[in-house]
Design a protein around this motif. Structure first.
Motif, PDB file in Angstrom:
ATOM      1  N   SER A   1       0.832  -1.194   0.000  1.00 20.13           N
ATOM      2  CA  SER A   1       0.000   0.000   0.000  1.00 20.13           C
ATOM      3  C   SER A   1       0.872   1.251   0.000  1.00 20.13           C
ATOM      4  CB  SER A   1      -0.895   0.011   1.239  1.00 20.13           C
ATOM      5  OG  SER A   1      -1.602   1.221   1.308  1.00 20.13           O
ATOM      6  N   PRO A   2       0.528   2.210  -0.834  1.00 21.46           N
ATOM      7  CA  PRO A   2       1.283   3.468  -0.838  1.00 21.46           C
ATOM      8  C   PRO A   2       0.836   4.429   0.264  1.00 21.46           C
ATOM      9  CG  PRO A   2      -0.354   3.502  -2.557  1.00 21.46           C
ATOM     10  CD  PRO A   2      -0.429   2.146  -1.917  1.00 21.46           C
ATOM     11  N   ILE A   3      -0.100   4.008   1.110  1.00 22.34           N
ATOM     12  CA  ILE A   3      -0.598   4.850   2.189  1.00 22.34           C
ATOM     13  C   ILE A   3       0.294   4.648   3.418  1.00 22.34           C
ATOM     14  CG2 ILE A   3      -2.552   5.399   3.676  1.00 22.34           C
ATOM     15  CD1 ILE A   3      -3.484   5.848   0.946  1.00 22.34           C
ATOM     16  N   LEU A   4       0.868   5.733   3.900  1.00 20.78           N
ATOM     17  CA  LEU A   4       1.711   5.680   5.085  1.00 20.78           C
ATOM     18  C   LEU A   4       1.000   6.362   6.239  1.00 20.78           C
ATOM     19  CD1 LEU A   4       5.109   6.767   3.491  1.00 20.78           C
ATOM     20  CD2 LEU A   4       4.300   4.453   3.948  1.00 20.78           C
ATOM     21  N   THR A   5       1.148   5.808   7.426  1.00 21.28           N
ATOM     22  CA  THR A   5       0.560   6.391   8.631  1.00 21.28           C
ATOM     23  C   THR A   5       1.665   7.019   9.457  1.00 21.28           C
ATOM     24  OG1 THR A   5      -1.172   4.715   8.627  1.00 21.28           O
ATOM     25  CG2 THR A   5      -0.817   5.914  10.680  1.00 21.28           C
ATOM     26  N   LYS A   6       1.474   8.273   9.826  1.00 20.00           N
ATOM     27  CA  LYS A   6       2.439   8.974  10.684  1.00 20.00           C
ATOM     28  C   LYS A   6       2.108   8.633  12.129  1.00 20.00           C
ATOM     29  CE  LYS A   6       1.783  13.220   9.692  1.00 20.00           C
ATOM     30  NZ  LYS A   6       1.842  14.655   9.480  1.00 20.00           N
ATOM     31  N   GLY A   7       2.695   7.563  12.632  1.00 15.93           N
ATOM     32  CA  GLY A   7       2.324   7.081  13.951  1.00 15.93           C
ATOM     33  C   GLY A   7       3.269   7.441  15.066  1.00 15.93           C
ATOM     34  N   ASN A   8       4.308   8.182  14.809  1.00 13.72           N
ATOM     35  CA  ASN A   8       5.314   8.431  15.834  1.00 13.72           C
ATOM     36  C   ASN A   8       5.156   9.773  16.543  1.00 13.72           C
ATOM     37  OD1 ASN A   8       5.942   9.973  13.670  1.00 13.72           O
ATOM     38  ND2 ASN A   8       8.089   9.436  13.567  1.00 13.72           N
ATOM     39  N   SER A   9       4.036  10.439  16.359  1.00 13.36           N
ATOM     40  CA  SER A   9       3.864  11.739  17.000  1.00 13.36           C
ATOM     41  C   SER A   9       2.442  11.890  17.519  1.00 13.36           C
ATOM     42  CB  SER A   9       4.174  12.864  16.005  1.00 13.36           C
ATOM     43  OG  SER A   9       3.248  12.830  14.943  1.00 13.36           O
ATOM     44  N   SER A  10       2.266  12.864  18.382  1.00 16.94           N
ATOM     45  CA  SER A  10       0.951  13.184  18.897  1.00 16.94           C
ATOM     46  C   SER A  10       0.818  14.703  18.880  1.00 16.94           C
ATOM     47  CB  SER A  10       0.784  12.636  20.315  1.00 16.94           C
ATOM     48  OG  SER A  10      -0.507  12.937  20.781  1.00 16.94           O
ATOM     49  N   TYR A  11      -0.143  15.215  18.152  1.00 17.32           N
ATOM     50  CA  TYR A  11      -0.308  16.653  17.987  1.00 17.32           C
ATOM     51  C   TYR A  11      -1.431  17.193  18.871  1.00 17.32           C
ATOM     52  CZ  TYR A  11      -1.040  21.114  15.614  1.00 17.32           C
ATOM     53  OH  TYR A  11      -1.183  22.434  15.336  1.00 17.32           O
ATOM     54  N   ASN A  12      -2.478  16.419  19.007  1.00 17.13           N
ATOM     55  CA  ASN A  12      -3.652  16.871  19.758  1.00 17.13           C
ATOM     56  C   ASN A  12      -3.661  16.305  21.167  1.00 17.13           C
ATOM     57  OD1 ASN A  12      -4.601  18.220  17.474  1.00 17.13           O
ATOM     58  ND2 ASN A  12      -5.664  16.399  16.725  1.00 17.13           N
ATOM     59  N   HIS A  13      -4.497  16.888  22.015  1.00 24.24           N
ATOM     60  CA  HIS A  13      -4.653  16.430  23.394  1.00 24.24           C
ATOM     61  C   HIS A  13      -5.266  15.035  23.480  1.00 24.24           C
ATOM     62  CE1 HIS A  13      -8.550  18.107  22.310  1.00 24.24           C
ATOM     63  NE2 HIS A  13      -9.066  17.350  23.251  1.00 24.24           N
ATOM     64  N   ASN A  14      -5.924  14.580  22.426  1.00 22.19           N
ATOM     65  CA  ASN A  14      -6.594  13.280  22.438  1.00 22.19           C
ATOM     66  C   ASN A  14      -5.723  12.147  21.888  1.00 22.19           C
ATOM     67  OD1 ASN A  14      -6.593  13.796  19.711  1.00 22.19           O
ATOM     68  ND2 ASN A  14      -8.815  13.897  19.489  1.00 22.19           N
ATOM     69  N   GLY A  15      -4.451  12.397  21.642  1.00 15.94           N
ATOM     70  CA  GLY A  15      -3.550  11.359  21.157  1.00 15.94           C
ATOM     71  C   GLY A  15      -3.436  11.286  19.648  1.00 15.94           C
ATOM     72  N   GLY A  16      -4.249  12.068  18.940  1.00 16.88           N
ATOM     73  CA  GLY A  16      -4.179  12.096  17.480  1.00 16.88           C
ATOM     74  C   GLY A  16      -3.083  13.030  17.013  1.00 16.88           C
ATOM     75  N   ASN A  17      -2.717  12.906  15.736  1.00 18.13           N
ATOM     76  CA  ASN A  17      -1.660  13.776  15.224  1.00 18.13           C
ATOM     77  C   ASN A  17      -2.066  14.504  13.945  1.00 18.13           C
ATOM     78  OD1 ASN A  17      -1.528  11.720  13.355  1.00 18.13           O
ATOM     79  ND2 ASN A  17       0.654  11.347  13.588  1.00 18.13           N
ATOM     80  N   VAL A  18      -3.340  14.787  13.793  1.00 20.10           N
ATOM     81  CA  VAL A  18      -3.816  15.501  12.614  1.00 20.10           C
ATOM     82  C   VAL A  18      -3.735  17.002  12.877  1.00 20.10           C
ATOM     83  CG1 VAL A  18      -5.773  15.909  11.086  1.00 20.10           C
ATOM     84  CG2 VAL A  18      -5.363  13.617  11.988  1.00 20.10           C
ATOM     85  N   ASP A  19      -2.966  17.694  12.046  1.00 20.35           N
ATOM     86  CA  ASP A  19      -2.859  19.148  12.095  1.00 20.35           C
ATOM     87  C   ASP A  19      -3.800  19.697  11.026  1.00 20.35           C
ATOM     88  OD1 ASP A  19      -2.210  21.811  12.009  1.00 20.35           O
ATOM     89  OD2 ASP A  19      -0.071  21.502  11.629  1.00 20.35           O
ATOM     90  N   ILE A  20      -4.908  20.270  11.436  1.00 17.26           N
ATOM     91  CA  ILE A  20      -5.940  20.690  10.489  1.00 17.26           C
ATOM     92  C   ILE A  20      -5.430  21.741   9.517  1.00 17.26           C
ATOM     93  CG2 ILE A  20      -6.974  22.432  11.985  1.00 17.26           C
ATOM     94  CD1 ILE A  20      -8.892  20.059   9.647  1.00 17.26           C
ATOM     95  N   ASP A  21      -4.559  22.636   9.959  1.00 19.22           N
ATOM     96  CA  ASP A  21      -4.015  23.648   9.057  1.00 19.22           C
ATOM     97  C   ASP A  21      -3.147  23.008   7.971  1.00 19.22           C
ATOM     98  OD1 ASP A  21      -5.235  25.749  10.437  1.00 19.22           O
ATOM     99  OD2 ASP A  21      -3.558  25.889  11.842  1.00 19.22           O
ATOM    100  N   LEU A  22      -2.323  22.052   8.356  1.00 16.99           N
ATOM    101  CA  LEU A  22      -1.501  21.333   7.388  1.00 16.99           C
ATOM    102  C   LEU A  22      -2.371  20.562   6.405  1.00 16.99           C
ATOM    103  CD1 LEU A  22       1.271  20.276   6.381  1.00 16.99           C
ATOM    104  CD2 LEU A  22       0.989  18.415   8.032  1.00 16.99           C
ATOM    105  N   GLU A  23      -3.400  19.907   6.922  1.00 19.36           N
ATOM    106  CA  GLU A  23      -4.282  19.114   6.055  1.00 19.36           C
ATOM    107  C   GLU A  23      -5.014  20.000   5.053  1.00 19.36           C
ATOM    108  OE1 GLU A  23      -4.125  15.872   5.976  1.00 19.36           O
ATOM    109  OE2 GLU A  23      -2.795  15.855   7.712  1.00 19.36           O
ATOM    110  N   MET A  24      -5.471  21.161   5.488  1.00 12.63           N
ATOM    111  CA  MET A  24      -6.182  22.061   4.581  1.00 12.63           C
ATOM    112  C   MET A  24      -5.246  22.603   3.498  1.00 12.63           C
ATOM    113  SD  MET A  24      -9.247  21.784   5.488  1.00 12.63           S
ATOM    114  CE  MET A  24     -10.087  23.064   4.598  1.00 12.63           C
ATOM    115  N   SER A  25      -3.997  22.894   3.861  1.00  9.72           N
ATOM    116  CA  SER A  25      -3.051  23.363   2.845  1.00  9.72           C
ATOM    117  C   SER A  25      -2.681  22.238   1.883  1.00  9.72           C
ATOM    118  CB  SER A  25      -1.802  23.966   3.490  1.00  9.72           C
ATOM    119  OG  SER A  25      -1.052  22.981   4.158  1.00  9.72           O
TER     120      SER A  25
END
Length: 132
Positions: free
Chosen positions: A77-101
């Protein structure tokens, strides 16, 4: 004669497929921004390229041992998961500003490919009409 089997159309089609896959991954990231422990996903261009090289059986002759080999390994699969970081208080690492850009950048890329395909169809249409 198949007008749409040329290299240009196939490469544009593959580009659209990659952009669509990237759009899906980004959309899932945005949809799961508040999901606890969700890890952001990305489409790896290198893995997509290796898959296409494997599928097309590209062969090349190396004239120097320092040249890159055209052997590629198969990736599931060419889909990679960025699993080595935590960005949010809930343990997730999705940066909404980065995703929107990234979504905007991918949309511009997709629109560019569509414009190029439309240009190819316009050229074919002009040839069929006799240059008018």
């Amino acid at each position: 004669m198949n007008l749409f089997s040329g290299t240009t159309f196939r490469m544009l089609e593959q580009g659209l497929n990659g952009a669509q896959m990237q759009h899906k991954a980004i959309s899932q990231n945005i949809a799961n921004v508040d999901t606890p422990n969700y890890k952001a996903q990305r489409v790896s261009f290198e893995q997509l390229l290796n898959q296409e090289l494997t599928r097309s059986n590209l062969e090349a002759h190396r004239t120097n041992e320092k040249h890159v080999e055209f052997k590629s390994s198969s990736f599931s699969s060419p889909i990679l998961t960025k699993g080595n970081s935590s960005y949010n208080h809930n343990g997730g690492n999705v940066d909404i500003d980065l995703e929107m850009s990234e979504l905007a950048k991918n949309q511009i890329y997709y629109n560019g490919l569509i414009d190029r395909i439309n240009g190819n169809f316009s050229n074919l249409k002009m040839v069929i009409r006799g240059g008018s």
